[in-house]
Design a protein around this motif. Structure first.
Motif, PDB file in Angstrom:
ATOM      1  N   HIS A   1      41.888  45.575  41.077  1.00  0.00           N
ATOM      2  CA  HIS A   1      41.251  45.971  40.195  1.00  0.00           C
ATOM      3  C   HIS A   1      40.684  47.343  40.877  1.00  0.00           C
ATOM      4  CE1 HIS A   1      39.544  42.010  40.021  1.00  0.00           C
ATOM      5  NE2 HIS A   1      38.759  42.054  39.776  1.00  0.00           N
TER       6      HIS A   1
ATOM      7  N   CYS B   1      35.388  44.713  35.076  1.00  0.00           N
ATOM      8  CA  CYS B   1      35.147  45.039  35.945  1.00  0.00           C
ATOM      9  C   CYS B   1      35.500  47.050  34.987  1.00  0.00           C
ATOM     10  CB  CYS B   1      36.917  45.686  36.569  1.00  0.00           C
ATOM     11  SG  CYS B   1      37.326  47.102  37.647  1.00  0.00           S
TER      12      CYS B   1
ATOM     13  N   GLN C   1      36.457  47.305  44.763  1.00  0.00           N
ATOM     14  CA  GLN C   1      36.868  46.762  44.151  1.00  0.00           C
ATOM     15  C   GLN C   1      37.823  45.531  44.198  1.00  0.00           C
ATOM     16  OE1 GLN C   1      39.425  50.552  43.541  1.00  0.00           O
ATOM     17  NE2 GLN C   1      37.893  51.814  43.396  1.00  0.00           N
TER      18      GLN C   1
ATOM     19  N   ILE D   1      33.483  46.454  40.301  1.00  0.00           N
ATOM     20  CA  ILE D   1      33.968  44.622  39.759  1.00  0.00           C
ATOM     21  C   ILE D   1      32.491  44.220  40.219  1.00  0.00           C
ATOM     22  CG2 ILE D   1      34.661  42.280  39.844  1.00  0.00           C
ATOM     23  CD1 ILE D   1      36.862  43.664  42.371  1.00  0.00           C
TER      24      ILE D   1
END
Lengths: 153, 524
Positions: free
Chosen positions: B252, B272, B217, B256
């Motif tokens: 995020h 994402c 992330q 991703i």
């Protein structure tokens, strides 16, 4: 080839869900709850035994977390022994069952109950890799095995 | 600064997951591929007029995971879970598969053409990266099988200018490869810092920076350092090293899956698993060795499901394509970022003031300025008269110059050079600045049509300070003048705004001359 776990412990099946007045009310929006998710997966057959994941207590309602408002479903599953070579396949069958049954808005995570498998991290990573899951489902051999497991759910 | 992404079009057609999208290098066509084993080519038109151009359905037996246009725009490569790569071109008039590359043991995850088009890279779950040499007649030869990764390889990307290849993997690392002195492909660098699968990466326009996107992330920015760099970053025996200089985390909330670095706007966009598209911009005055990025846009439900790929249009700035598990390919336009500098219309605002300046500069250059200012000089008089051409009807200018000006041009080398200059640049047909741009038989000629400059000079005059901040003015107006403020920039667009006496006099004088000329009382 011998079985990984020749003599698994058996557990009681739980009662059927009790239907309340509210469940029958069409005007009442019903959120997904852990029982509903549990009902979707408890009947999956173990790849090694003609037993359900519920009977082997691989899945348990208390280890299911659902947050309908933020579209997440988290399922923990517990392999019967820490070296179970079928753990990935079991996890995959749970994941696939939920992917097929739940609305696509849900983000589904299926992971091993912490501390219950030797390769916990590697299996979790594999189950969480959407590309590998997608590729696995296209594999004819694998999907035949998966279909057999899920057929009883 | 915040920006908005506006959806231009939503392209339906694929059934199931759309895995990847690729812009044609000219920016007017888009390719997409997915779970339904098809490749679709879409004509991209601004607005919602984009349409399916063609459907390539017979190339692969399983999911088409990735596609890539070659830089020349002639060929399209597709990578599939069926372990093959197909090469498509439309030399016959329609898109056809003209080569199938086999060699990988299982799912091919990504494919990329080198900048020169002479090489193709592919990668697979079999942990290998292959480099293929491209020969004429659809011949592809395997030049290297690189086994640097210990796991599934997710993505291959070429450096934008050099033959440097980068690959991202399930083993949490990125590897870089180059040909060594013996023309052998070797791994020349490893980028490790991510704590889970690296799904994708992108180079910036210079190739000196890489952005990587991961299952952990986060995004990471890597800066290239050469041997002997002033920062003292150790490069050891290598040609270069890429070092992580920034980690973008906290934005995020799921993996991703893709990242794209715009080579026109320098913006980074991400795809994402939380259904969002985010856009990041490097902050002004950011340090190269410790850059900071801010999220300038976040579209939280850009798609209904995981977003698998995002691609900036290579030609049309601010246009972004994205595709998702929800089966859609969406083209967005990022419009209010204040970075979109490509104007939709270009207005040529030809200025008489600056035209005259240009002519006068030519006079100075030719050493005629003294004569120009000398009221009694024949040469000066002739030169001054040339400025009268501005006030003629554009259709008359050329004729007038030839008939009247050439006839009584003083004999002087410099003067003839000046008249050549006028003829070449402003008078003859097909010159750069024909009379239609600058001449007009109107008396209400403003001295300048440069609205910005005119506004600015008024603004300065009224505020007793050069380049006063507009914010200061607005604050003063709001606090001290009235609560509701209407600011109108009317100084330049209305023909009869307050003018000082000199301007009025000049206009009257011109008007007189023009009317005399029209009446025949005055010759040229």
């Amino acid at each position: 080839m011998g079985l990984d776990n020749e003599n698994p412990t058996l557990f009681e099946k739980s009662e059927e869900r009790t239907v309340s007045e509210k469940d029958l009310d069409d005007n009442e929006a019903e959120e997904f709850d852990s029982r509903e998710i549990f009902d979707l997966i408890r009947g999956i057959t173990d790849p090694e035994h003609p037993l359900s994941l519920e009977e082997l207590r691989v899945v348990d309602q208390s280890l299911i977390e659902v947050e309908d408002s933020i579209n997440t479903v988290k399922v923990l599953f517990t392999p019967t022994i820490p070296h179970c070579s079928m753990a990935t396949l079991i996890g995959l069958s749970i994941k696939v069952r939920l992917l097929w049954c739940l609305p696509p808005r849900f983000k589904i995570s299926v992971t091993i109950t912490p501390g219950t498998h030797a390769s916990e991290h590697a299996i979790n990573k594999q189950l969480d890799d959407k590309e590998r899951v997608a590729a696995a489902l296209e594999n004819t051999h694998l999907s035949t095995v998966l279909n057999k497991c899920i057929a009883t759910a | 600064m915040t920006g908005k992404l506006k959806t231009i079009c939503s392209l339906k057609g694929h059934s199931g997951i759309v895995w990847n999208t690729s812009w044609h290098p000219k920016g007017l066509m888009l390719a997409s591929c997915g779970e339904d084993k098809t490749i679709r080519l879409w004509n991209y038109k601004d607005g919602d007029k984009s349409t399916l151009k063609c459907l390539l359905a017979d190339g692969h037996q399983r999911t088409v995971r990735a596609i890539a246009w070659s830089y020349c725009g002639q060929s399209l490569a597709s990578a599939s879970f069926d372990a093959t790569i197909a090469i498509w071109d439309n030399k016959s008039g329609q898109f056809e598969c003209n080569a199938t590359l086999e060699g990988h043991e299982n799912e091919v995850k990504s494919v990329a053409w080198s900048r020169s088009g002479s090489m193709l890279a592919t990668c697979s779950r079999d942990k290998s990266v292959w480099v293929w040499e491209v020969w004429e007649d659809n011949e592809y030869e395997c030049a290297a099988v690189l086994n640097a990764h210990s796991q599934d390889v997710k993505k291959v990307v070429w450096h934008p200018h050099e033959d440097i290849l980068a690959s991202a993997s399930y083993d949490n690392s990125v590897k870089l490869y180059m040909e060594d002195a013996d023309k052998e492909w070797t791994c020349v660098g490893t980028l490790s810092s991510h704590t889970s699968t690296v799904w994708s990466l992108a180079f910036d326009k210079t190739g000196d920076r890489i952005v990587t996107s991961s299952d952990d992330q986060t995004l990471k920015i890597w800066q290239k350092y050469l041997p002997g760099n002033p920062e003292g970053i150790s490069v050891k025996d290598a040609n270069f090293v890429y070092k992580c200089v920034c980690t973008i985390s906290g934005f995020h909330t799921r993996p991703i899956y893709d990242v794209t670095w715009c080579h026109l706007s320098d913006l980074i966009a991400t795809a994402c698993g939380d259904n969002s598209i985010r856009i990041f911009k490097e902050e002004d005055l950011s340090d190269r060795n410790q850059p900071s990025f801010s999220c300038v846009s976040h579209v939280s439900e850009a798609h209904l499901q995981d977003i698998n790929s995002v691609q900036w249009n290579p030609v049309i700035k601010g246009v972004l394509a994205s595709c998702s598990d929800d089966g859609l390919l969406i083209v967005d336009k990022c419009s209010t970022l204040g970075v979109q500098l490509s104007p939709q219309y270009i207005t040529t605002d030809f200025e008489k003031f600056h035209l005259a300046q240009a002519w006068y500069r030519q006079i100075q250059k030719l050493g005629l300025s003294t004569a120009y200012q000398d009221k009694s000089s024949e040469v000066g008089k002739w030169l001054r008269h040339t400025f009268g051409l501005l006030f003629l009807d554009p259709t008359e200018v050329f004729e007038c110059f030839i008939d009247n000006f050439m006839a009584d041009r003083p004999t002087n080398d410099q003067v003839s050079k000046y008249s050549d200059y006028l003829v070449e640049n402003y008078l003859i047909e097909n010159c750069d600045y024909p009379p239609i741009l600058w001449a007009s038989a109107s008396s209400s000629l403003r001295r300048t049509t440069n609205n910005c400059e005119s506004f600015h000079s008024n603004f300065n005059r009224n505020l007793y300070k050069e380049s006063q901040s507009l914010n200061t003015l607005v604050t003063v107006l709001i606090n001290e003048v009235q609560t509701e403020v209407y600011v109108k920039l009317r100084s330049t667009h209305l023909p009869n705004v307050a003018q000082d006496r000199r301007v009025r006099d000049r206009q009257n004088r011109n008007e007189q001359f023009i009317s005399q000329y029209t009446n025949g009382d005055l010759d040229r």
